[in-house]
Write an enzyme that holds these catalytic residues in place. Structure first.
Site, PDB file in Angstrom:
ATOM      1  N   LYS A  11      11.869  -0.501  11.251  1.00  0.00           N
ATOM      2  CA  LYS A  11      11.336   0.550  10.383  1.00  0.00           C
ATOM      3  C   LYS A  11       9.824   0.418  10.317  1.00  0.00           C
ATOM      4  O   LYS A  11       9.240  -0.631  10.600  1.00  0.00           O
ATOM      5  CB  LYS A  11      11.941   0.466   8.977  1.00  0.00           C
ATOM      6  CG  LYS A  11      11.681  -0.844   8.218  1.00  0.00           C
ATOM      7  CD  LYS A  11      10.354  -0.918   7.490  1.00  0.00           C
ATOM      8  CE  LYS A  11      10.150  -2.252   6.790  1.00  0.00           C
ATOM      9  NZ  LYS A  11       8.737  -2.465   6.352  1.00  0.00           N
ATOM     10  N   ASP A 137      14.282  -4.488   1.926  1.00  0.00           N
ATOM     11  CA  ASP A 137      14.437  -3.524   3.023  1.00  0.00           C
ATOM     12  C   ASP A 137      15.886  -3.318   3.450  1.00  0.00           C
ATOM     13  O   ASP A 137      16.198  -2.331   4.125  1.00  0.00           O
ATOM     14  CB  ASP A 137      13.644  -3.984   4.254  1.00  0.00           C
ATOM     15  CG  ASP A 137      12.147  -3.991   4.023  1.00  0.00           C
ATOM     16  OD1 ASP A 137      11.684  -3.289   3.101  1.00  0.00           O
ATOM     17  OD2 ASP A 137      11.442  -4.705   4.765  1.00  0.00           O
TER      18      ASP A 137
END
Length: 283
Positions: A11, A137
């Site tokens: 990401k 995350d």
């Protein structure tokens, strides 16, 4: 022995701000997550022996209970009451200490693989609870795409997919410890915060790369002082990037480019400066 193989994408944070600290010491964040095509490959199997085993093709990755993927397997087993062991194999392609969620995405991939192997032994709420316990995350990687995140990362809101194949990500030799980065954030005095809410609204309105680029930003850039990060950002901007921003707590940097040709040209220049540079696309 049945095995499940999952792609574990990295990401970037199109925007990232730290808005405060909870009583328990956890930092409160506000961010826009974006999944990208640079990815690890994680294979998970259930075994008759009760141990958790982990192997990885990159020697620097800890194949021990310190690894988020290992922790994910252990916590899933405990929550689901599994008696079998878990075998995990990771093919690592996401740079380490990059702020790209390499460990977190592997942990999420293990959780999703175990759900598939057990026929969804856990309800989604419990899976999310485990993900939150593993790191800020990890919850995002259960879903991917483009998402607004708040709290300690557990409050997620899907956004319209931001689609581009003109994205360059680069990283130098230096890495950043997450703990050190957050310590440096705490020491900042009256910093200028990135406009994460404006970025969120622009994405909700279907903003183009040119429209969202001026809104991308990361508070950690003020706290993490690495010459390589500044050099990569400068090179990307010189090569025509619409914006160039460090991701996560560092030390990878992404650049949004107006077209594929300029992205590939910038990547060729960066390869002469740093060990990792890649043109990729959003997922």
């Amino acid at each position: 022995m049945r095995a499940v193989t999952r792609t574990a994408p990295a990401k970037i944070n199109l925007g990232l701000d730290i808005t405060g600290t909870r009583a328990d010491g956890y930092h409160l964040l506000e961010t826009v997550f974006q999944a990208v095509s640079i990815a690890d490959t994680v294979t998970v199997a259930l075994t008759e022996s009760p141990e958790i085993t982990l192997t990885c093709d990159v020697p620097a990755v800890p194949c021990s209970p310190k690894n988020i993927a290992w922790k994910a397997a252990q916590r899933y087993r405990e929550a689901a009451g599994l008696q079998s062991g878990v075998q995990i194999q990771i093919l690592k392609r996401i740079p380490m200490e990059a702020g790209m969620g390499g460990g977190s995405t592997d942990g999420a991939a293990v959780l999703l693989a175990l759900q598939e192997l057990t026929g969804n032994a856990l309800p989604q709420e419990k899976l999310l609870e485990i993900a939150v316990s593993l790191g800020a995350d990890v919850p995002f990687f259960l879903y991917g795409g483009t998402a607004y995140g708040a709290g300690i990362g557990e409050k997620l809101e899907p956004l319209p997919l931001f689609s581009t194949d003109c994205l360059v990500i680069a990283k130098g030799t230096a890495g950043v410890s997450t703990a050190q980065a957050y310590g440096a954030i705490d020491a900042l005095q009256n910093p200028k915060h990135p406009p994460v809410q404006q970025l969120r609204k622009a994405l909700e309105a279907g903003g183009t790369a040119a429209e969202i680029a001026p809104l991308c930003g990361n508070l950690f850039e003020l706290a993490v002082e690495l010459e390589e990060v500044q050099q990569i950002r400068s090179t990307m901007l010189e090569q025509g990037a619409l914006c160039s921003v460090m991701t996560g707590s560092g030390a990878a940097v992404f650049g949004l480019f107006p077209n594929r040709e300029s992205a590939e040209s910038a990547c060729a220049v960066l390869w002469k400066q740093v060990p990792f540079a890649e043109v990729c696309h959003t997922l």
